[in-house]
Write a protein that holds these residues in place. Sequence first.
Motif, PDB file in Angstrom:
ATOM      1  N   GLU A 145     -20.535  12.931  20.405  1.00 17.10           N
ATOM      2  CA  GLU A 145     -19.163  13.435  20.393  1.00 17.10           C
ATOM      3  C   GLU A 145     -18.765  13.883  18.985  1.00 17.10           C
ATOM      4  OE1 GLU A 145     -14.604  11.945  21.504  1.00 17.10           O
ATOM      5  OE2 GLU A 145     -16.346  10.684  21.966  1.00 17.10           O
ATOM      6  N   LEU A 146     -19.161  13.113  17.993  1.00 13.31           N
ATOM      7  CA  LEU A 146     -18.882  13.470  16.607  1.00 13.31           C
ATOM      8  C   LEU A 146     -19.527  14.812  16.262  1.00 13.31           C
ATOM      9  CD1 LEU A 146     -18.216  12.970  13.592  1.00 13.31           C
ATOM     10  CD2 LEU A 146     -20.250  11.513  13.489  1.00 13.31           C
ATOM     11  N   ALA A 147     -20.781  14.984  16.660  1.00  9.96           N
ATOM     12  CA  ALA A 147     -21.477  16.236  16.374  1.00  9.96           C
ATOM     13  C   ALA A 147     -20.782  17.419  17.029  1.00  9.96           C
ATOM     14  CB  ALA A 147     -22.930  16.140  16.843  1.00  9.96           C
ATOM     15  N   ALA A 148     -20.358  17.241  18.271  1.00  9.81           N
ATOM     16  CA  ALA A 148     -19.675  18.330  18.972  1.00  9.81           C
ATOM     17  C   ALA A 148     -18.351  18.675  18.293  1.00  9.81           C
ATOM     18  CB  ALA A 148     -19.446  17.937  20.429  1.00  9.81           C
ATOM     19  N   THR A 149     -17.647  17.664  17.840  1.00 11.04           N
ATOM     20  CA  THR A 149     -16.354  17.892  17.187  1.00 11.04           C
ATOM     21  C   THR A 149     -16.511  18.679  15.894  1.00 11.04           C
ATOM     22  OG1 THR A 149     -15.443  15.850  18.114  1.00 11.04           O
ATOM     23  CG2 THR A 149     -14.342  16.743  16.166  1.00 11.04           C
ATOM     24  N   HIS A 150     -17.554  18.385  15.140  1.00 10.70           N
ATOM     25  CA  HIS A 150     -17.733  19.011  13.829  1.00 10.70           C
ATOM     26  C   HIS A 150     -18.700  20.203  13.865  1.00 10.70           C
ATOM     27  CE1 HIS A 150     -15.481  16.097  11.373  1.00 10.70           C
ATOM     28  NE2 HIS A 150     -15.858  15.212  12.279  1.00 10.70           N
ATOM     29  N   GLY A 151     -19.198  20.541  15.039  1.00 14.04           N
ATOM     30  CA  GLY A 151     -20.141  21.648  15.118  1.00 14.04           C
ATOM     31  C   GLY A 151     -21.447  21.360  14.408  1.00 14.04           C
ATOM     32  N   THR A 152     -21.853  20.098  14.438  1.00 16.93           N
ATOM     33  CA  THR A 152     -23.067  19.651  13.749  1.00 16.93           C
ATOM     34  C   THR A 152     -24.207  19.519  14.748  1.00 16.93           C
ATOM     35  OG1 THR A 152     -21.710  18.390  12.183  1.00 16.93           O
ATOM     36  CG2 THR A 152     -24.037  17.812  12.318  1.00 16.93           C
ATOM     37  N   ALA A 153     -25.402  19.924  14.348  1.00 13.77           N
ATOM     38  CA  ALA A 153     -26.561  19.790  15.224  1.00 13.77           C
ATOM     39  C   ALA A 153     -26.827  18.317  15.528  1.00 13.77           C
ATOM     40  CB  ALA A 153     -27.788  20.422  14.578  1.00 13.77           C
ATOM     41  N   PHE A 154     -27.215  18.046  16.755  1.00 13.99           N
ATOM     42  CA  PHE A 154     -27.503  16.678  17.186  1.00 13.99           C
ATOM     43  C   PHE A 154     -28.776  16.685  18.016  1.00 13.99           C
ATOM     44  CE2 PHE A 154     -26.866  13.428  20.644  1.00 13.99           C
ATOM     45  CZ  PHE A 154     -27.181  12.330  19.858  1.00 13.99           C
ATOM     46  N   VAL A 155     -29.729  15.828  17.647  1.00 12.81           N
ATOM     47  CA  VAL A 155     -30.989  15.700  18.385  1.00 12.81           C
ATOM     48  C   VAL A 155     -31.010  14.315  19.023  1.00 12.81           C
ATOM     49  CG1 VAL A 155     -33.504  15.735  18.251  1.00 12.81           C
ATOM     50  CG2 VAL A 155     -32.154  17.236  16.765  1.00 12.81           C
ATOM     51  N   ASP A 156     -31.009  14.295  20.346  1.00 14.83           N
ATOM     52  CA  ASP A 156     -30.890  13.047  21.106  1.00 14.83           C
ATOM     53  C   ASP A 156     -32.276  12.521  21.469  1.00 14.83           C
ATOM     54  OD1 ASP A 156     -30.246  10.939  22.699  1.00 14.83           O
ATOM     55  OD2 ASP A 156     -29.024  12.062  24.127  1.00 14.83           O
ATOM     56  N   VAL A 157     -32.867  11.782  20.556  1.00 11.43           N
ATOM     57  CA  VAL A 157     -34.166  11.165  20.831  1.00 11.43           C
ATOM     58  C   VAL A 157     -33.994   9.949  21.742  1.00 11.43           C
ATOM     59  CG1 VAL A 157     -36.240  10.169  19.762  1.00 11.43           C
ATOM     60  CG2 VAL A 157     -34.989  11.982  18.585  1.00 11.43           C
ATOM     61  N   PHE A 158     -32.832   9.316  21.690  1.00 13.75           N
ATOM     62  CA  PHE A 158     -32.586   8.097  22.460  1.00 13.75           C
ATOM     63  C   PHE A 158     -32.769   8.329  23.951  1.00 13.75           C
ATOM     64  CE2 PHE A 158     -29.964   4.823  24.492  1.00 13.75           C
ATOM     65  CZ  PHE A 158     -30.345   3.691  23.795  1.00 13.75           C
ATOM     66  N   HIS A 159     -32.357   9.471  24.457  1.00 12.84           N
ATOM     67  CA  HIS A 159     -32.438   9.734  25.893  1.00 12.84           C
ATOM     68  C   HIS A 159     -33.678  10.536  26.302  1.00 12.84           C
ATOM     69  CE1 HIS A 159     -28.001   8.772  25.797  1.00 12.84           C
ATOM     70  NE2 HIS A 159     -28.444   8.024  26.787  1.00 12.84           N
ATOM     71  N   ASP A 160     -34.626  10.695  25.397  1.00  9.97           N
ATOM     72  CA  ASP A 160     -35.871  11.361  25.763  1.00  9.97           C
ATOM     73  C   ASP A 160     -36.713  10.398  26.599  1.00  9.97           C
ATOM     74  OD1 ASP A 160     -37.835  13.571  25.509  1.00  9.97           O
ATOM     75  OD2 ASP A 160     -38.998  12.029  24.461  1.00  9.97           O
ATOM     76  N   ALA A 161     -36.862  10.705  27.880  1.00  9.56           N
ATOM     77  CA  ALA A 161     -37.570   9.795  28.785  1.00  9.56           C
ATOM     78  C   ALA A 161     -39.042   9.657  28.405  1.00  9.56           C
ATOM     79  CB  ALA A 161     -37.436  10.291  30.231  1.00  9.56           C
ATOM     80  N   GLU A 162     -39.642  10.731  27.928  1.00  5.60           N
ATOM     81  CA  GLU A 162     -41.065  10.704  27.600  1.00  5.60           C
ATOM     82  C   GLU A 162     -41.368   9.680  26.509  1.00  5.60           C
ATOM     83  OE1 GLU A 162     -45.150  11.810  27.453  1.00  5.60           O
ATOM     84  OE2 GLU A 162     -43.601  12.162  28.964  1.00  5.60           O
ATOM     85  N   ILE A 163     -40.545   9.642  25.483  1.00  3.00           N
ATOM     86  CA  ILE A 163     -40.846   8.798  24.329  1.00  3.00           C
ATOM     87  C   ILE A 163     -40.650   7.310  24.635  1.00  3.00           C
ATOM     88  CG2 ILE A 163     -38.621   8.555  23.123  1.00  3.00           C
ATOM     89  CD1 ILE A 163     -40.083   9.577  20.587  1.00  3.00           C
ATOM     90  N   ARG A 164     -40.065   6.986  25.763  1.00  4.66           N
ATOM     91  CA  ARG A 164     -39.908   5.574  26.143  1.00  4.66           C
ATOM     92  C   ARG A 164     -41.203   4.971  26.679  1.00  4.66           C
ATOM     93  NH1 ARG A 164     -34.015   5.956  29.243  1.00  4.66           N
ATOM     94  NH2 ARG A 164     -32.737   6.071  27.341  1.00  4.66           N
ATOM     95  N   ARG A 165     -42.190   5.785  26.969  1.00  9.33           N
ATOM     96  CA  ARG A 165     -43.442   5.276  27.526  1.00  9.33           C
ATOM     97  C   ARG A 165     -44.192   4.453  26.487  1.00  9.33           C
ATOM     98  NH1 ARG A 165     -45.953  10.748  29.609  1.00  9.33           N
ATOM     99  NH2 ARG A 165     -47.726   9.397  30.094  1.00  9.33           N
ATOM    100  N   PRO A 166     -44.931   3.421  26.921  1.00  3.59           N
ATOM    101  CA  PRO A 166     -45.561   2.486  25.973  1.00  3.59           C
ATOM    102  C   PRO A 166     -46.469   3.147  24.948  1.00  3.59           C
ATOM    103  CG  PRO A 166     -45.656   1.613  28.210  1.00  3.59           C
ATOM    104  CD  PRO A 166     -45.135   3.016  28.331  1.00  3.59           C
ATOM    105  N   GLY A 167     -47.170   4.217  25.328  1.00  6.67           N
ATOM    106  CA  GLY A 167     -48.122   4.835  24.419  1.00  6.67           C
ATOM    107  C   GLY A 167     -47.520   5.449  23.171  1.00  6.67           C
ATOM    108  N   TYR A 168     -46.215   5.580  23.136  1.00  2.00           N
ATOM    109  CA  TYR A 168     -45.559   6.179  21.974  1.00  2.00           C
ATOM    110  C   TYR A 168     -45.099   5.129  20.958  1.00  2.00           C
ATOM    111  CZ  TYR A 168     -45.452  10.633  24.468  1.00  2.00           C
ATOM    112  OH  TYR A 168     -45.795  11.791  25.113  1.00  2.00           O
ATOM    113  N   TRP A 169     -45.342   3.855  21.228  1.00  2.00           N
ATOM    114  CA  TRP A 169     -44.780   2.796  20.398  1.00  2.00           C
ATOM    115  C   TRP A 169     -45.862   2.008  19.668  1.00  2.00           C
ATOM    116  CZ3 TRP A 169     -39.565   2.304  19.761  1.00  2.00           C
ATOM    117  CH2 TRP A 169     -38.791   3.146  20.580  1.00  2.00           C
ATOM    118  N   SER A 170     -45.471   1.420  18.546  1.00  6.97           N
ATOM    119  CA  SER A 170     -46.373   0.579  17.770  1.00  6.97           C
ATOM    120  C   SER A 170     -46.428  -0.820  18.392  1.00  6.97           C
ATOM    121  CB  SER A 170     -45.898   0.501  16.317  1.00  6.97           C
ATOM    122  OG  SER A 170     -44.673  -0.205  16.238  1.00  6.97           O
TER     123      SER A 170
END
Length: 257
Positions: A145-170
């Motif tokens: 919401e902050l990014a949208a208000t200020h016209g700032t680019a926002f990259v949402d890694v939190f909701h990337d379903a792919e990166i939640r898979r075990p193989g992407y984690w240490s």
Amino acid sequence: MVAVYFAIGDSFTEGVGDEVGDGATRGWADLVAAGLAASRGEPIGYANLAVRGRLLGPIVTEQLDAALALEPRPTLLTLNGGGNDMLRRHIAVDDLVALTERAVRRATGAGVRVVLISGADPSQRLPFGNVVRRRGELLTAGIAELAATHGTAFVDVFHDAEIRRPGYWSPDRLHLGPAGHRRAADLVLAGIGEGPAPAAGPAGAPSTRGVVTELRYYREHVLPWVGRRLRGRSSGDDRHGKHLTWVSVPPPERRRA
């Protein structure tokens, strides 16, 4: 060096989990710097003051101070933080968003392009993961919401379903592994128009969480973290960012030469 890119944050931006030898970290921000040089076909200046364990307050004050004091001033700044705050017992997500907003105002007022990035979601395999997920959802929504208000680019890694898979984690289940950092870098490059949207990776082997595996995980990762907390210590104590001043990142052609 035409473009100058500065990264501030905590272990996510430092690159913990993507070690390349002798304890040195690489991580998604290093890969973004390389991707920018490749995309533009020219060297870029790159600095990274992120330190593991840092709370958001020092990130948006001390690290941002250092970024804006550099000459030349950065043209691009990535900001991620709040993950360590969310692991504390008492937090107010609104306060984290307010801290971020002040940093955005200050950086954009100085003519710097800001990219806000949410950290990846580690909650599926963590103790008290439901608490981490709930707080992460609130913080990510507030930053979006902050990014949208200020016209700032926002990259949402939190909701990337792919990166939640075990193989992407240490192995510590809290930090991304090498594949996860590569995925995060691709998401950032795509989000700022410097690369294609990343495709899904190979399925990988399913994770196993038997009794022996879990006991080893708690002994090697959870108990040391609890011990640091009880002693009032952080994994980043006495550490500094890995690139305090500009380093030149060449495009691939120059690197081969």
